[in-house]
Design a protein around this motif. Structure first.
Motif: not given
Length: 274
Positions: A12-13, A18-19, A24-26, A71-72
């Motif tokens: 929740f930070a 987003t990170a 997970a995509l990497r 990050l986005a």
């Protein structure tokens, strides 16, 4: 950074969620093509669970070098993170693919192309020696801890190519294409003993047929070719195993070439130890 139990970051930070998605995509890009991880026999639910598990475990390493404020999740970052993971798995898949290609060449050269066998990794029918060498390569890779090495490469990639950072993917693909050419070169090298033995056998039969026309050379050619091919293939397995023992060196070289070409700003080599 707020932390939860076990030292995991607080999702929740700001920027952490987003990170987590980008991580997970990497990881998903890696599991898409990496040997063993990408096997069709692995259930999709298990693969999805592995992506989530690895993403959570690698999130602290990803946040060390990431700019959380910038990050986005955009189409560009979605594609970039997936391509980075794909490159990490593709470099290892080239090793197994080269051995599998050698099996295809050996099978066709010996004359056993019609003897298909079930491929448990791809759930398809494959050439006899190609499936055998593929399973051999994957087994040796797992015994050497290659599956853990690929996950470690993902962790190190965050230092070289931070999450959401700018990447020159067009330049990064060039080393991957060049590395793909090694697939055919290594496959031909592994299958060279079998190809040479069959060539010499056919030449000897041709000379024998001219020297003694009364012999039924054609009736001997096929079983003799298979026998010589099988013996040569059995004798060359040790060379394949020895060559696979040093697969980490070309793996790191491919990753370093990709990282250096894709980097917009200089960074340490991925193959370097911490």
């Amino acid at each position: 950074m707020h932390s939860l139990i076990f030292g995991l970051p607080d999702v929740f930070a700001p920027g952490v969620a987003t990170a987590l998605v980008l991580t997970a995509l990497r990881v998903g890009g890696l599991l898409l093509v990496a040997p063993a991880w990408s096997a069709k026999s692995v259930p999709m639910r298990l693969r999805a669970a592995l992506i989530v598990l690895f993403a959570v475990l690698l999130l602290p390493a990803a946040l060390e070098s990431a700019d959380r404020s910038g990050l986005a999740i955009t189409p560009a970052t979605f594609l970039a993170e997936t391509v980075v993971g794909f490159a990490l798995g593709f470099a290892a898949a080239l090793v197994v693919a080269g051995v599998e290609f050698a099996g295809e060449l050996a099978t066709n050269t010996i004359g056993l192309s019609g003897a298909a066998i079930f491929d448990p990794l791809g759930n398809t029918q494959g050439a006899l020696f190609a499936s055998f060498l593929q399973l051999l390569a994957v087994t040796l890779l797992l015994l050497a801890g290659g599956h853990l090495l690929m996950i470690e490469a993902v962790a190190k990639s965050f230092t070289v190519m931070p999450l959401g950072g700018p990447l020159a993917l067009d330049r990064g693909f060039l080393p991957l294409v060049k590395a793909g050419a090694q697939l055919f070169a290594s496959g031909l090298q592994f299958a060279a003993p079998v190809i040479a033995a069959i060539l010499l056998t056919n030449l000897a039969l041709a000379v024998l047929g001219r020297a003694a026309p009364q012999l039924q050379v054609m009736s001997l050619a096929f079983p003799l070719q298979i026998g010589v091919g099988l013996l040569t293939f059995a004798g060359s397995i040790g060379l394949v195993v020895q060559a696979l023992g040093g697969w980490t060196t070309p793996y790191h070289q491919t990753l370093d070439s990709f990282a250096r070409a894709a980097q917009v700003a200089p960074a340490p080599a991925m193959g370097a130890s911490r």
